[in-house]
Design an enzyme around this catalytic site. Structure first.
Site, mmCIF file in Angstrom:
data_model
loop_
_atom_site.group_PDB
_atom_site.id
_atom_site.type_symbol
_atom_site.label_atom_id
_atom_site.label_comp_id
_atom_site.label_asym_id
_atom_site.label_seq_id
_atom_site.Cartn_x
_atom_site.Cartn_y
_atom_site.Cartn_z
ATOM 1 N N GLU A 22 -6.289 1.414 -4.526
ATOM 2 C CA GLU A 22 -6.820 0.237 -5.539
ATOM 3 C C GLU A 22 -8.044 -0.434 -4.609
ATOM 4 O OE1 GLU A 22 -2.073 0.526 -6.188
ATOM 5 O OE2 GLU A 22 -3.081 -1.274 -5.202
ATOM 6 N N GLU A 66 -0.564 -8.792 -7.997
ATOM 7 C CA GLU A 66 -0.270 -7.371 -7.161
ATOM 8 C C GLU A 66 -0.788 -6.276 -8.125
ATOM 9 O OE1 GLU A 66 1.509 -4.909 -4.325
ATOM 10 O OE2 GLU A 66 1.070 -7.234 -4.404
ATOM 11 N N ASP A 81 5.449 -2.917 -3.141
ATOM 12 C CA ASP A 81 5.919 -4.238 -3.700
ATOM 13 C C ASP A 81 6.791 -4.894 -2.779
ATOM 14 O OD1 ASP A 81 5.014 -3.828 -6.427
ATOM 15 O OD2 ASP A 81 6.288 -2.282 -6.708
#
Length: 459
Positions: free
Chosen positions: A290, A260, A443
């Site tokens: 990201e 992650e 998450d």
């Protein structure tokens, strides 16, 4: 024979017309026959969640011109970086270099009446999400202080070596869509995270992780916290990345590893992660910031794009996902384990998988979208009155090639397409109009997607 990634075999999920609810095709969601184990490792902390504007006001700061800072050195840097990202409605995370100044800010934050304390850190948050299912046991290898230990689910086990006397605190500055501060107005609800976290940054849990492998015998390993190394020296970053890859090689064959990612600014570190760590993991989870930074750092497609202009273009995202799997994923000529990427942005998700290695992708991507809506609104099911559809209802699947043009069907909104051995599953997200919490959504999305995924054993 298929093996559930989190050892969870689940029926497909579907959206009702424009997804008022997500429902399973069966009343039985799981077919467990025994307890399964997941190991989440490296970063864990206590999140202090509060209004960003209220904290900066309490610190006596006023909104000025926004400016990004790779590392925060002062309160002024904090104000500028917060304004920069709040004005874009974008999530970000930064390291605060001054220990004493950070502790002073943290004391002010914790004393505010509306401040709340939660489990924090990608590994701990994903572990908490897994532990909510009674059939899963989680071992968390990360720095765990007394406050965090009290907050963890009973199904999350912490090895004694991971316990420490003082918690690592991360400050989560949230803002709502349309919230104003001076001339600043946030286009989307989101959060800005900062910390002075040296335990996670030094990857101190690596040794504990390796020593726990044989006894715990996990069915799944979740790796996170590599972004926390940005506060470390280049030499330590290189050494620790090599140790990360070595520790992954100690994991028994057949146990999938999910990485992650989180917000980063160090291109050299990201490039090293791409070339060294990605080939060692089976699955990757990341958001739009990201994804673009990864492409920029490793000279990927669309790397000249400085930032996203509004909703990330599906064709551009698809091109980068395809490039990652083609250039750094498994193939007949490349010894890489990477075969799955779960991309999530505010208004849609894409699950990209190398053909022949994964199943149940429709359920996985739909489940991730569902939890994004329910967790943001803090509801058990999707409340149609509290969500809105902002995903593009028509898009092309590539900007570099002649891609397909797709028009979403309200009754079948999970759309699939294929490109040279890679399958893509796209679904819109119902965005919460008045989110209760934005931190930890990525998450939760990744954990839920993993929970419904099925991976074929390595051949």
């Amino acid at each position: 024979m298929k093996k559930g990634f989190a050892c969870c075999q689940s029926p497909g999920l579907r959206w009702e017309p424009w997804a008022l609810t997500l429902a399973s095709h069966s009343s039985e969601i799981h077919t467990h026959t025994h307890t399964h184990t997941c190991m989440c490792r490296v970063n864990a902390c206590v999140d202090v969640v509060l209004s960003g504007v209220r904290l900066l006001q309490a610190l006596g700061l006023r909104p000025g011109p926004g400016r990004d800072h790779a590392v925060l050195h002062s309160r002024n840097d904090l104000e500028e970086a917060f304004v920069h990202f709040m004005g874009r409605g974008a999530a970000a995370e930064r390291f605060f270099s001054d220990k004493e100044a950070f502790q002073d800010i943290a004391q002010v934050a914790s004393a505010l009446p509306a401040a709340q304390h939660y489990v924090g850190g990608n590994a701990a948050l994903i572990g908490q999400k897994f532990a909510a299912n009674t059939d899963l046991k989680v071992l968390l290898c990360g720095p765990v202080g007394p406050k965090l230990h009290d907050l963890l689910d009973d199904n999350v086990f912490v090895p004694p070596e991971s316990l420490q006397e003082v918690d690592e605190f991360h400050l989560i500055l949230e803002y709502q869509a349309g919230e104003e501060w001076g001339q600043l107005k946030a286009p989307h609800a989101n959060r800005f995270i900062f910390s002075h976290d040296l335990s996670n940054g030094a990857m101190n849990a690596l040794e504990v992780f390796v020593s726990s492998l044989e006894e715990f015998q996990p069915d799944l390993v979740v790796l996170s916290g590599l972004h926390m190394m940005e506060g470390q020296s280049t030499e330590l970053q290189r050494r620790r990345l090599l140790e990360v890859v070595t520790s992954i090689s100690d994991i028994p064959t057949g146990v999938p590893v999910h990485l992650e990612l989180a917000s980063m600014t160090n291109r050299e570190l990201m490039s090293s992660i791409v070339h060294q760590v990605l080939p060692a993991v089976a699955s990757l989870g990341l958001n739009e910031q990201e994804l673009l930074f990864l492409s920029q750092s490793a000279s990927g497609p669309h790397s000249s794009l400085s930032s996203w202009n509004g909703v990330p273009d599906v064709g551009v995202v698809s091109d980068i996902l395809f490039w990652i799997l083609k250039e750094h994923g498994r193939s007949e000529s490349r010894a890489s384990d990477l075969t799955r990427i779960h991309f999530h942005t505010l208004v849609y998700h894409i699950l990209a998988t190398v053909d022949g290695h994964w199943a149940n992708q429709l359920a996985a991507v739909a489940a991730g979208a569902r939890v994004a809506a329910t967790q943001a609104c803090a509801t058990e099911t999707i409340d149609a009155s509290r969500v809105s559809l902002r995903a593009p209802q028509e898009f092309v699947t590539s900007r570099l090639e002649v891609g397909s043009r797709i028009v979403l069907n309200p009754r079948e909104p999970v759309v699939a397409w294929h490109r040279e051995g890679v399958s893509f599953h796209f679904t819109p997200v119902l965005v919460c109009k008045d989110p209760v919490r934005t931190v930890g959504l990525g998450d939760a999305i990744s954990a839920e997607g993993l929970f419904y995924s099925e991976v074929h054993p390595r051949s």
